[in-house]
Write a protein that holds these residues in place. Structure first.
Motif, PDB file in Angstrom:
ATOM      1  N   ASP A   1      -9.873  39.461  43.563  1.00  0.00           N
ATOM      2  CA  ASP A   1      -8.438  39.703  43.674  1.00  0.00           C
ATOM      3  C   ASP A   1      -8.121  41.080  43.079  1.00  0.00           C
ATOM      4  OD1 ASP A   1      -5.629  39.776  43.230  1.00  0.00           O
ATOM      5  OD2 ASP A   1      -5.600  37.576  43.280  1.00  0.00           O
ATOM      6  N   PRO A   2      -7.404  41.930  43.840  1.00  0.00           N
ATOM      7  CA  PRO A   2      -7.078  43.261  43.294  1.00  0.00           C
ATOM      8  C   PRO A   2      -6.358  43.155  41.950  1.00  0.00           C
ATOM      9  CG  PRO A   2      -6.367  43.102  45.590  1.00  0.00           C
ATOM     10  CD  PRO A   2      -6.853  41.740  45.192  1.00  0.00           C
ATOM     11  N   GLU A   3      -5.625  42.068  41.774  1.00  0.00           N
ATOM     12  CA  GLU A   3      -4.903  41.918  40.513  1.00  0.00           C
ATOM     13  C   GLU A   3      -5.846  41.753  39.332  1.00  0.00           C
ATOM     14  OE1 GLU A   3      -2.018  38.792  40.595  1.00  0.00           O
ATOM     15  OE2 GLU A   3      -1.095  39.616  42.418  1.00  0.00           O
ATOM     16  N   TRP A   4      -7.075  41.387  39.616  1.00  0.00           N
ATOM     17  CA  TRP A   4      -8.009  41.160  38.516  1.00  0.00           C
ATOM     18  C   TRP A   4      -8.741  42.426  38.097  1.00  0.00           C
ATOM     19  CZ3 TRP A   4     -10.755  35.874  39.914  1.00  0.00           C
ATOM     20  CH2 TRP A   4      -9.755  34.883  40.034  1.00  0.00           C
ATOM     21  N   GLU A   5      -8.311  43.549  38.631  1.00  0.00           N
ATOM     22  CA  GLU A   5      -8.988  44.814  38.299  1.00  0.00           C
ATOM     23  C   GLU A   5      -9.013  45.080  36.806  1.00  0.00           C
ATOM     24  OE1 GLU A   5      -8.069  48.279  41.073  1.00  0.00           O
ATOM     25  OE2 GLU A   5     -10.216  48.024  40.778  1.00  0.00           O
ATOM     26  N   THR A   6      -7.966  44.671  36.135  1.00  0.00           N
ATOM     27  CA  THR A   6      -7.876  44.991  34.712  1.00  0.00           C
ATOM     28  C   THR A   6      -8.493  43.898  33.826  1.00  0.00           C
ATOM     29  OG1 THR A   6      -5.715  43.964  34.678  1.00  0.00           O
ATOM     30  CG2 THR A   6      -5.760  46.343  34.994  1.00  0.00           C
TER      31      THR A   6
ATOM     32  N   SER B   1      -9.968  38.000  30.492  1.00  0.00           N
ATOM     33  CA  SER B   1      -8.601  38.152  30.004  1.00  0.00           C
ATOM     34  C   SER B   1      -8.071  39.547  30.317  1.00  0.00           C
ATOM     35  CB  SER B   1      -8.532  37.917  28.502  1.00  0.00           C
ATOM     36  OG  SER B   1      -9.090  39.023  27.834  1.00  0.00           O
ATOM     37  N   SER B   2      -6.763  39.609  30.391  1.00  0.00           N
ATOM     38  CA  SER B   2      -6.077  40.891  30.547  1.00  0.00           C
ATOM     39  C   SER B   2      -4.712  40.722  29.905  1.00  0.00           C
ATOM     40  CB  SER B   2      -5.932  41.222  32.030  1.00  0.00           C
ATOM     41  OG  SER B   2      -5.126  42.376  32.185  1.00  0.00           O
ATOM     42  N   GLY B   3      -4.473  41.457  28.863  1.00  0.00           N
ATOM     43  CA  GLY B   3      -3.204  41.323  28.146  1.00  0.00           C
ATOM     44  C   GLY B   3      -3.004  39.908  27.641  1.00  0.00           C
ATOM     45  N   ASN B   4      -1.907  39.288  28.013  1.00  0.00           N
ATOM     46  CA  ASN B   4      -1.603  37.929  27.556  1.00  0.00           C
ATOM     47  C   ASN B   4      -2.170  36.862  28.462  1.00  0.00           C
ATOM     48  OD1 ASN B   4       0.046  39.188  25.747  1.00  0.00           O
ATOM     49  ND2 ASN B   4       1.835  39.045  27.097  1.00  0.00           N
TER      50      ASN B   4
ATOM     51  N   PHE C   1      -2.305  34.158  23.878  1.00  0.00           N
ATOM     52  CA  PHE C   1      -2.176  34.144  25.336  1.00  0.00           C
ATOM     53  C   PHE C   1      -0.932  33.357  25.701  1.00  0.00           C
ATOM     54  CE2 PHE C   1      -6.768  34.653  24.651  1.00  0.00           C
ATOM     55  CZ  PHE C   1      -6.947  35.849  25.330  1.00  0.00           C
ATOM     56  N   THR C   2      -0.225  33.847  26.709  1.00  0.00           N
ATOM     57  CA  THR C   2       0.971  33.121  27.129  1.00  0.00           C
ATOM     58  C   THR C   2       0.849  32.641  28.568  1.00  0.00           C
ATOM     59  OG1 THR C   2       1.948  35.246  27.683  1.00  0.00           O
ATOM     60  CG2 THR C   2       2.568  34.290  25.564  1.00  0.00           C
ATOM     61  N   ASN C   3      -0.176  33.130  29.242  1.00  0.00           N
ATOM     62  CA  ASN C   3      -0.323  32.816  30.651  1.00  0.00           C
ATOM     63  C   ASN C   3      -1.763  32.364  30.910  1.00  0.00           C
ATOM     64  OD1 ASN C   3       0.416  32.717  33.341  1.00  0.00           O
ATOM     65  ND2 ASN C   3      -0.174  34.854  33.723  1.00  0.00           N
TER      66      ASN C   3
END
Ligand SMILES: Nc1ncnc2c1ncn2[C@@H]1O[C@H](COP(=O)(O)OP(=O)(O)O)[C@@H](O)[C@H]1O
Ligand SMILES: [Mg+2]
Length: 655
Positions: free
Chosen positions: A498-503, A538-541, A582-584
């Motif tokens: 998923d492109p969103e998982w790049e980070t 993980s990425s951020g929260n 983590f919040t998400n």
């Protein structure tokens, strides 16, 4: 008719007042500046202008001064004497008490009031006699007279009290403008600023204070941020020979030996007000020429800098010639006259010189900024060969010298240049920039567009490479070559899914908690889960958990609810932890196949709402392909007409 043919007489029509007052002093500032000038000439220390709150028939403007006032006779001989030549033969006349350079000269300033009012009322008390006089001039009455006779009695005296020693200290003059012809109310603050720009007197003399509604008018121009202040900011040999600097002002002699004082400043941002932008000229402390650019036009180096420039010149000599070189309302100097030639030439040269200094300073400042910003890329620059580095740096400097480019745009452009160079693209173009002379803004725009496309193209190619890998994975899964190495590969490259998982990166800090949760969910007690692979990212929260369960078995309801329980366990343990915030939480359960029963599909939907997904490999990779293609389309939209991007998209669509 007289039969005497030995003389003719020049007759003055009452309408002359229209020309002296109404025509010439239409702006309230110009009109009231004349009354302030008269107060200065009368050695006043304080002048107040009180503005009306509202414009209606009773509205008045009152100018009060504490000057020497006038006797009854002076009212007649001086004030009511059209064209009374105040300075007579001595153009350099000084006032009696304070020895101030006299501003008045033409004897028409009193009519300035008629530019904005129909009735002028004057009350004055003479300092020398204590005599008080009040009279009123009504424009309508004055102008209906055809030809004005001497002793016409057309000005009505309202009151007069004879000389009185005890009243001397009430000296001063109050002028009340009535029946105002203003169409709208004056803004006191704006008015104050404009009035202050008409004079240098109040900034130079300790004993002359001008107030508007009892508030002093400002001392200095309210430029937001001054970036360069000349002559102070001259460096080394930029400074003209023979220039003396005193309190931030430059003192110079023109070729005709006249002395001037000047100060020219550049603001950090463009100056929007016409009243400020340009160079004003003052004579005897009073504005003689509204801001202008010495009639310079077009084709100047640094012409753009005009928008930032604000300057003042004191050229007292302009007001000392026999014929007046300044227009009566003090807007313009008559530059056609020979007496002004040296000043005009000096002004043109000095302006040109400062504009080009501005230009080179602004670009070197940008260069400094560039070097700072480029340091952010130094890793990238250092990978280039020395020769390449030189070219790229040179190209960046050229672009930096374009003064209209904003800093952020410049930084973006810098990035694009580097990216293009690294990709081996546009080398000719970048080379051209590096070796060009002056670059026009149009050329730059072309380059900007090209750079944008190139960056998009560069990214698009990276996307294509990713899509190729996804397709490769798909093949291997179809041929059942699904081994742990592929899962590991995904763990290292989660963007594949998923492109969103790049980070996203591998999350090792929560290993213990994950193990504990797995135990709680009894995952290891069941055969199907024994060969599972955990992948925690993980990425951020956001925490992302991907579980691959044993190949060959379809994911069923039991797997899904156990996975969900496992996710709950992770979530509850982590939210109790004070270390990891983590919040998400997102969970993916992946296997070869999925149960296809309607009830299971229903459960899938329900879990989706909690961001828990079950997918087979095929579903996962198809989804990834779709997402990456969407991303690519967005990229192509950045330059929809570019053939290279379009063909790349078509090529990929075929896959
Ligand atoms: N506020 C004032 N206080 C004292 N005298 C004044 C004042 N205003 C005008 N006068 C007298 O009236 C004369 C005419 O004024 P004006 O019409 O402005 O012409 P000018 O200033 O060119 O002499 C002045 O020279 C001065 O003697
Ligand atoms: Mg005057």
């Amino acid at each position: 008719m007289s039969t005497d043919k030995s003389s003719l007489s020049l007759r003055y029509h009452g309408r002359i007042l229209d020309h002296l007052g109404i025509q010439m002093y239409q702006s309230p500032i110009a009109a009231l500046a004349e009354l302030v000038s008269n107060a200065w000439d009368a050695d006043a220390e304080n002048v107040n202008i009180s503005l009306p709150d509202q414009i209606n028939t009773n509205a008045t403007i009152i100018v009060t001064d504490d000057g020497i006032g006038m006797t009854f006779d002076e009212c007649q001989e001086r004030y009511l004497n059209v064209g009374y030549a105040r300075r007579g033969d001595n153009l350099d006349e000084k006032s009696l008490g304070k020895s101030r350079p006299i501003l008045g000269r033409k004897g028409i300033g009193k009519f300035a009031g008629f530019g904005i009012a129909c009735v002028v009322n004057l009350k004055t008390t003479s300092k020398s006699t204590g005599e008080a006089t009040e009279f009123e001039m009504n424009l309508d009455e004055l102008r209906t007279q055809e030809y004005v006779e001497k002793d016409s009695g057309n000005v009505s005296v309202i009151s007069h009290t004879p000389p009185d020693e005890s009243k001397k200290h009430y000296h001063g003059t109050i002028i009340t403008l009535k029946n105002l012809t203003l169409s709208r109310k004056l803004n006191a603050e704006q008015f104050s600023k404009s009035m202050s720009r008409r004079f240098l007197l109040h900034t130079r003399s300790m004993d002359f204070k001008v107030t508007v509604d009892a508030k002093p008018i400002p001392d200095d121009d309210d430029l937001a941020n001054i970036q360069y202040d000349f002559p102070n900011d001259y460096l080394g040999d930029e400074r003209p020979d023979e220039l003396i600097i005193q309190d931030g002002w430059g003192i110079e002699k023109l070729p005709d030996n006249q002395q001037i004082k000047w100060r020219i400043r550049f603001n950090e941002d463009p100056i929007t007000s016409d009243e400020l932008r340009g160079i004003s000229i003052f004579a005897r402390g009073k504005l003689a020429q509204v801001p202008f650019f010495f009639q310079l036009s077009g084709g100047l180096s640094g012409q753009h800098a005009q928008q930032y420039l604000c300057g003042q010149i004191e050229a007292d000599f302009i007001d000392l010639f026999d014929h007046d070189l300044i227009s009566p309302e003090r807007q313009r100097i008559n530059w056609e006259r020979i007496e002004c030639k040296d000043l005009l030439t000096w002004g043109q040269n000095r302006t040109k010189n400062l504009l080009s200094l501005w230009k080179s300073r602004r670009s070197s400042e940008k260069q400094k900024l560039l070097t700072e910003k480029v340091d952010g890329f130094s890793d990238r620059l250092e990978k280039l060969s020395n020769h390449e580095q030189k070219t790229v740096r040179q190209a960046l400097s050229k672009i930096a010298s374009i003064s209209t480019l904003k800093n952020e745009q410049f930084v973006e452009l810098g990035k694009a240049v580097l990216t293009a160079w690294e990709a081996g693209r546009l080398r000719d173009l970048i080379d051209d920039i590096a070796n060009s002379g002056d670059m026009s803004e149009l050329d730059l725009l072309d380059i900007l567009i090209e750079m944008n496309v190139v960056t998009a193209l560069h990214t698009a190619e990276a996307v294509r490479a990713k899509l190729d890998i996804i397709v490769g994975l798909h093949e291997r899964i179809k041929t059942r070559a699904l081994e742990n190495p592929i899962r590991d590969y995904i763990a290292d490259n989660p963007w594949l899914i998923d492109p969103e998982w790049e980070t996203f990166t591998k999350e090792m800090r929560v290993n213990k908690i994950i193990q504990k949760a797995a135990k709680e969910a009894k995952l290891d007690e069941y055969e199907d889960w024994k060969k599972r692979v955990d992948l925690v990212l993980s990425s951020g929260n956001t925490l992302l958990v991907v579980e691959f369960i044993r190949p060959d078995i379809p994911i069923d309801h039991d797997h899904l609810s156990r996975f969900s329980f496992y996710m709950n366990a992770i979530q509850s343990q982590l939210s109790a932890s004070t270390v990891h915030k983590f919040t998400n939480y997102i969970g993916y359960l992946i296997s070869d196949k999925l149960d296809r029963s309607p009830a299971f599909v229903q459960s899938l939907q329900e879990h989706k709402q909690h961001q828990r997904y079950a997918l087979d490999w095929n579903g996962l990779l198809t989804r990834a392909t779709v997402k990456w293609k969407e991303f690519l389309k967005v990229l192509v939209e950045r330059a929809p007409n570019d053939a290279r991007l379009r063909s790349l998209l078509e090529e990929i669509e075929l896959k």
